[in-house]
Design an enzyme around this catalytic site. Structure first.
Site, PDB file in Angstrom:
ATOM      1  N   ALA A  21     -15.196  -7.276 124.352  1.00 54.96           N
ATOM      2  CA  ALA A  21     -15.006  -5.941 124.923  1.00 54.96           C
ATOM      3  C   ALA A  21     -14.407  -6.002 126.323  1.00 54.96           C
ATOM      4  O   ALA A  21     -14.716  -5.177 127.175  1.00 54.96           O
ATOM      5  CB  ALA A  21     -16.348  -5.215 124.957  1.00 54.96           C
ATOM      6  N   GLY A  27     -11.017  -6.148 127.049  1.00 50.46           N
ATOM      7  CA  GLY A  27      -9.664  -5.587 127.160  1.00 50.46           C
ATOM      8  C   GLY A  27      -9.670  -4.258 127.905  1.00 50.46           C
ATOM      9  O   GLY A  27     -10.651  -3.521 127.887  1.00 50.46           O
ATOM     10  N   ARG A  84      -3.321   0.954 125.904  1.00 49.62           N
ATOM     11  CA  ARG A  84      -2.750   2.076 125.134  1.00 49.62           C
ATOM     12  C   ARG A  84      -3.592   3.347 125.218  1.00 49.62           C
ATOM     13  O   ARG A  84      -3.144   4.417 124.826  1.00 49.62           O
ATOM     14  CB  ARG A  84      -2.552   1.636 123.672  1.00 49.62           C
ATOM     15  N   GLU A 144      -0.638 -12.447 113.290  1.00 50.65           N
ATOM     16  CA  GLU A 144      -0.543 -11.159 113.981  1.00 50.65           C
ATOM     17  C   GLU A 144       0.784 -10.485 113.614  1.00 50.65           C
ATOM     18  O   GLU A 144       1.788 -11.154 113.366  1.00 50.65           O
ATOM     19  CB  GLU A 144      -0.637 -11.366 115.496  1.00 50.65           C
ATOM     20  N   ASN A 156      -7.116   1.881 119.352  1.00 47.53           N
ATOM     21  CA  ASN A 156      -6.228   1.352 120.400  1.00 47.53           C
ATOM     22  C   ASN A 156      -5.660   2.468 121.268  1.00 47.53           C
ATOM     23  O   ASN A 156      -5.275   2.233 122.406  1.00 47.53           O
ATOM     24  CB  ASN A 156      -5.100   0.530 119.781  1.00 47.53           C
ATOM     25  N   ARG A 211     -30.262  26.925 131.208  1.00 43.76           N
ATOM     26  CA  ARG A 211     -29.840  25.776 132.026  1.00 43.76           C
ATOM     27  C   ARG A 211     -30.973  24.749 132.148  1.00 43.76           C
ATOM     28  O   ARG A 211     -32.098  25.016 131.743  1.00 43.76           O
ATOM     29  CB  ARG A 211     -29.362  26.297 133.380  1.00 43.76           C
ATOM     30  N   LYS A 222     -32.856  29.488 134.323  1.00 42.57           N
ATOM     31  CA  LYS A 222     -32.704  28.171 134.946  1.00 42.57           C
ATOM     32  C   LYS A 222     -34.045  27.661 135.429  1.00 42.57           C
ATOM     33  O   LYS A 222     -34.774  28.395 136.090  1.00 42.57           O
ATOM     34  CB  LYS A 222     -31.733  28.275 136.129  1.00 42.57           C
ATOM     35  N   ASN A 267     -33.717  34.132 143.815  1.00 45.72           N
ATOM     36  CA  ASN A 267     -34.411  32.876 144.118  1.00 45.72           C
ATOM     37  C   ASN A 267     -33.759  32.084 145.250  1.00 45.72           C
ATOM     38  O   ASN A 267     -34.295  31.079 145.665  1.00 45.72           O
ATOM     39  CB  ASN A 267     -34.486  31.993 142.865  1.00 45.72           C
TER      40      ASN A 267
HETATM   41  C1  UD1 Z   1      -7.244  -8.025 116.854  1.00 41.79           C
HETATM   42  C2  UD1 Z   1      -6.919  -9.229 115.959  1.00 41.79           C
HETATM   43  C3  UD1 Z   1      -6.230  -8.711 114.699  1.00 41.79           C
HETATM   44  C4  UD1 Z   1      -7.111  -7.711 114.000  1.00 41.79           C
HETATM   45  C5  UD1 Z   1      -7.523  -6.570 114.940  1.00 41.79           C
HETATM   46  C6  UD1 Z   1      -8.581  -5.736 114.287  1.00 41.79           C
HETATM   47  C7  UD1 Z   1      -6.476 -11.157 117.398  1.00 41.79           C
HETATM   48  C8  UD1 Z   1      -5.447 -12.012 118.009  1.00 41.79           C
HETATM   49  N1  UD1 Z   1      -6.070 -10.138 116.655  1.00 41.79           N
HETATM   50  O1  UD1 Z   1      -5.998  -7.446 117.229  1.00 41.79           O
HETATM   51  O2  UD1 Z   1      -5.957  -9.820 113.813  1.00 41.79           O
HETATM   52  O3  UD1 Z   1      -6.425  -7.193 112.856  1.00 41.79           O
HETATM   53  O4  UD1 Z   1      -8.083  -7.103 116.168  1.00 41.79           O
HETATM   54  O5  UD1 Z   1      -8.900  -4.596 115.051  1.00 41.79           O
HETATM   55  O6  UD1 Z   1      -7.647 -11.408 117.588  1.00 41.79           O
HETATM   56  N2  UD1 Z   1     -10.424  -8.605 123.966  1.00 41.79           N
HETATM   57  C9  UD1 Z   1     -11.077  -9.288 124.972  1.00 41.79           C
HETATM   58  N3  UD1 Z   1     -10.388 -10.143 125.751  1.00 41.79           N
HETATM   59  C10 UD1 Z   1      -9.057 -10.390 125.572  1.00 41.79           C
HETATM   60  C11 UD1 Z   1      -8.395  -9.686 124.541  1.00 41.79           C
HETATM   61  C12 UD1 Z   1      -9.108  -8.801 123.752  1.00 41.79           C
HETATM   62  O7  UD1 Z   1     -12.274  -9.119 125.157  1.00 41.79           O
HETATM   63  O8  UD1 Z   1      -8.516 -11.213 126.325  1.00 41.79           O
HETATM   64  C13 UD1 Z   1     -11.197  -7.662 123.140  1.00 41.79           C
HETATM   65  C14 UD1 Z   1     -10.728  -6.224 123.320  1.00 41.79           C
HETATM   66  O9  UD1 Z   1     -11.471  -5.561 124.327  1.00 41.79           O
HETATM   67  C15 UD1 Z   1     -10.995  -5.625 121.947  1.00 41.79           C
HETATM   68  C16 UD1 Z   1     -10.900  -6.813 121.006  1.00 41.79           C
HETATM   69  O10 UD1 Z   1     -11.000  -7.964 121.794  1.00 41.79           O
HETATM   70  O11 UD1 Z   1     -12.289  -5.049 121.856  1.00 41.79           O
HETATM   71  C17 UD1 Z   1      -9.607  -6.830 120.222  1.00 41.79           C
HETATM   72  O12 UD1 Z   1      -8.530  -6.859 121.123  1.00 41.79           O
HETATM   73  P1  UD1 Z   1      -7.212  -6.041 120.850  1.00 41.79           P
HETATM   74  O13 UD1 Z   1      -6.256  -6.305 121.923  1.00 41.79           O
HETATM   75  O14 UD1 Z   1      -7.536  -4.638 120.509  1.00 41.79           O
HETATM   76  O15 UD1 Z   1      -6.714  -6.840 119.530  1.00 41.79           O
HETATM   77  P2  UD1 Z   1      -5.794  -6.294 118.382  1.00 41.79           P
HETATM   78  O16 UD1 Z   1      -4.386  -6.352 118.817  1.00 41.79           O
HETATM   79  O17 UD1 Z   1      -6.298  -5.007 117.895  1.00 41.79           O
HETATM   80 CA    CA Z   2      -7.852  -3.519 118.502  1.00 39.15          CA
END
Ligand code: UD1
Ligand code: CA
Length: 460
Positions: free
Chosen positions: A9, A11, A15, A154, A227, A332, A350, A385
């Site tokens: 989590a 990222g 987007r 990918e 995304n 409220r 309230k 009040n």
């Molecule tokens: C990823 C998968 C893809 C899959 C898709 C499913 C890879 C390379 N690709 O792609 O095969 O079909 O999920 O939804 O794994 N994240 C990090 N650190 C990072 C990068 C990402 O914690 O450096 C986390 C993001 O917060 C996110 C998750 O990993 O929760 C997936 O990352 P995201 O960039 O959304 O991957 P996708 O391109 O969707």
């Molecule tokens: Ca994703």
């Protein structure tokens, strides 16, 4: 056998075009990360690690005590993200569930099935896959001549033939932790996005002769990843349908699911009817046999049994059994209605307590007040009040009768069974059983309409 989970989590969710980290955007009232944590917990996972990066402080606050949080300072890809959890899992032996924080529709039962299958087959890694009519944006699952998973490609790295594949990677896996973190070290960023892809581990395992399995999920909607905000709205719609479906199966009537919005942490009792254009938010709990809506909005409120609420807004309030609210009332925060209280049209309340059987039927403002039982508050009554600096309390005793259009200038007290005369501005407390009146004596001027200066009212 030991079972842990890592939720990726970190990222930013570029987007989403948002200041808020992607995984904290809510779906039916809960941050998507919380939905994933709930599913993981529901699947029987003991230890969970969340990999946070962008907005890590906010993410850690949301996670609270439900998981450990590890920082991925730079987002170099999903493999790099998982590697950050390595130190926290050093002493862990067993199976490791890996999933993303941006697929909030995932259900505990699906994860449990994946884990069972992984353990039954005794493989090193099991990928949860699904077939999508439109696989755009997802990693494609490439199988060999015998139908075994060979690798995940990918979209940006896929050949035209691979792009045609409809079976996609859900981003959810179960691994044996032994050897996993060593294998992650072998992943390089030699790909179209220059990232360390976790998906490359499948190819590495297969080439080194380690068994990889796959479980195909029937309903691809359950693993819809978010995304951007269009996908956020799509997932919200699925989640809403699921929440309403569960309510209906449990005995709640939802007249029109398309115009009814209930958060996933709200509870509604059996035989309650929810009318259209109703929004039930947060940790609201509604009892049995209620009629809610049309047009009701409730936030973090508790409602007893047999309550009716029409076209009203209710925030952080408590309503006892058999209350009736609205249409067009506004309750409220910190409002507490006893049993069988009536709050009618165009009433605002309230931070007040209204006792059992009391009525505030129309056009009133009641703030910072303690109202006893069986009190009647006449139309147009206002608690004054606020003196411009401070809020002051009003107390009204059991059985009191507040005449229409009374101003109660707080701090002030109306005793039990006391009365106020209609139109009075009450500044002094009224003892029990007494009448408080404050208004000028009425003057009647005879034959007023006969005066020259007065314009005649034409009656026809
Ligand atoms: C990823 C998968 C893809 C899959 C898709 C499913 C890879 C390379 N690709 O792609 O095969 O079909 O999920 O939804 O794994 N994240 C990090 N650190 C990072 C990068 C990402 O914690 O450096 C986390 C993001 O917060 C996110 C998750 O990993 O929760 C997936 O990352 P995201 O960039 O959304 O991957 P996708 O391109 O969707
Ligand atoms: Ca994703």
């Amino acid at each position: 056998m030991d079972l842990a989970a890592v939720i990726l989590a970190a990222g930013k969710g570029t987007r989403m075009k948002s200041k808020l980290p992607k995984v904290l955007h809510p779906v039916c009232g809960s941050p998507m990360l919380s939905c994933v944590i709930d599913a993981v917990t529901g699947a029987g996972v003991g230890k969970t690690v969340v990999v946070a990066g962008c907005g890590a402080d906010l993410v850690a606050r949301e996670v609270g005590g439900r998981a450990e949080v590890v920082l991925q300072a730079e987002q170099l890809g999903t493999a790099h993200a998982l590697a950050q959890a390595g130190p926290l899992l050093r002493d862990f032996t067993g199976s490791l569930l890996v999933l993303c924080g941006d697929t909030p529709l995932i259900e505990a039962g699906t994860l449990a099935d994946l884990i069972d299958n992984h353990r039954a087959t005794g493989v090193s890694a099991t990928v949860l896959t699904t077939e999508m009519a439109d696989p755009a944006g997802y990693g494609r699952v490439v199988r060999d001549g015998q139908g075994r998973v060979a690798k995940i490609v990918e979209q940006k790295d896929a050949s035209p033939a691979e792009e045609q594949v409809r079976e996609v990677n859900t981003g959810i896996y179960c691994f044996e932790v032994a050897g996993l973190f060593n294998a992650l070290d072998r992943i390089t960023p030699a790909n179209a996005q220059g990232e360390y892809y976790l998906t490359d581990i499948i190819d590495i395992y297969v080439r080194s002769g380690q068994a990889v399995g796959a479980v195909i999920l029937k309903d691809p909607n359950e693993v819809k990843g978010i995304n951007d905000r269009v996908q956020l709205a799509e997932v919200e719609q699925y989640m809403r349908r699921r929440v309403l479906g569960d309510l209906m199966k449990a005995g709640v009537t939802v007249i029109d699911p398309l115009s009814t919005f209930v958060d996933r942490n709200a509870r509604v009792g059996c035989d309650t009817v929810i009318h259209p254009f109703t929004i039930i938010e947060g940790k609201t709990v509604i009892g049995e046999d209620c009629v809610i809506g049309p047009g009701a909005r409730l936030v973090d409120s508790t409602v007893g049994n047999g309550v009716s609420i029409q076209n009203s807004v209710i925030l952080k309030s408590y309503l006892g059994d058999r209350c009736s609210v609205g249409p067009f009332a506004y309750l409220r925060p910190d409002t507490r209605l006893g049993l069988g209280v009536k709050v009618g049209d165009f009433v605002e309340i309230k931070k007040s307590v209204i006792g059992d059987g009391s009525k505030v039927p129309h056009l009133s403002y009641v703030g910072d007040a303690t109202v006893g039982k069986k009190v009647n508050i006449g139309a147009g009554t206002i608690t004054c009040n606020y003196d411009g600096k401070k809020k002051w309390p009003t107390r009204i005793g059991d059985g009191a009768f507040i005449g229409s259009n009374t101003n109660l200038v707080a701090p002030v007290e109306v005793g039990e069974q006391a009365f106020t005369g209609a139109g009075s501005t009450i500044t002094k407390s009224i003892p029990a059983g007494a009448l408080g009146v404050e208004r000028a004596k009425q003057t009647v001027v005879e034959n007023w309409s006969g005066r020259k200066a007065v314009k005649k009212n034409t009656l026809s």
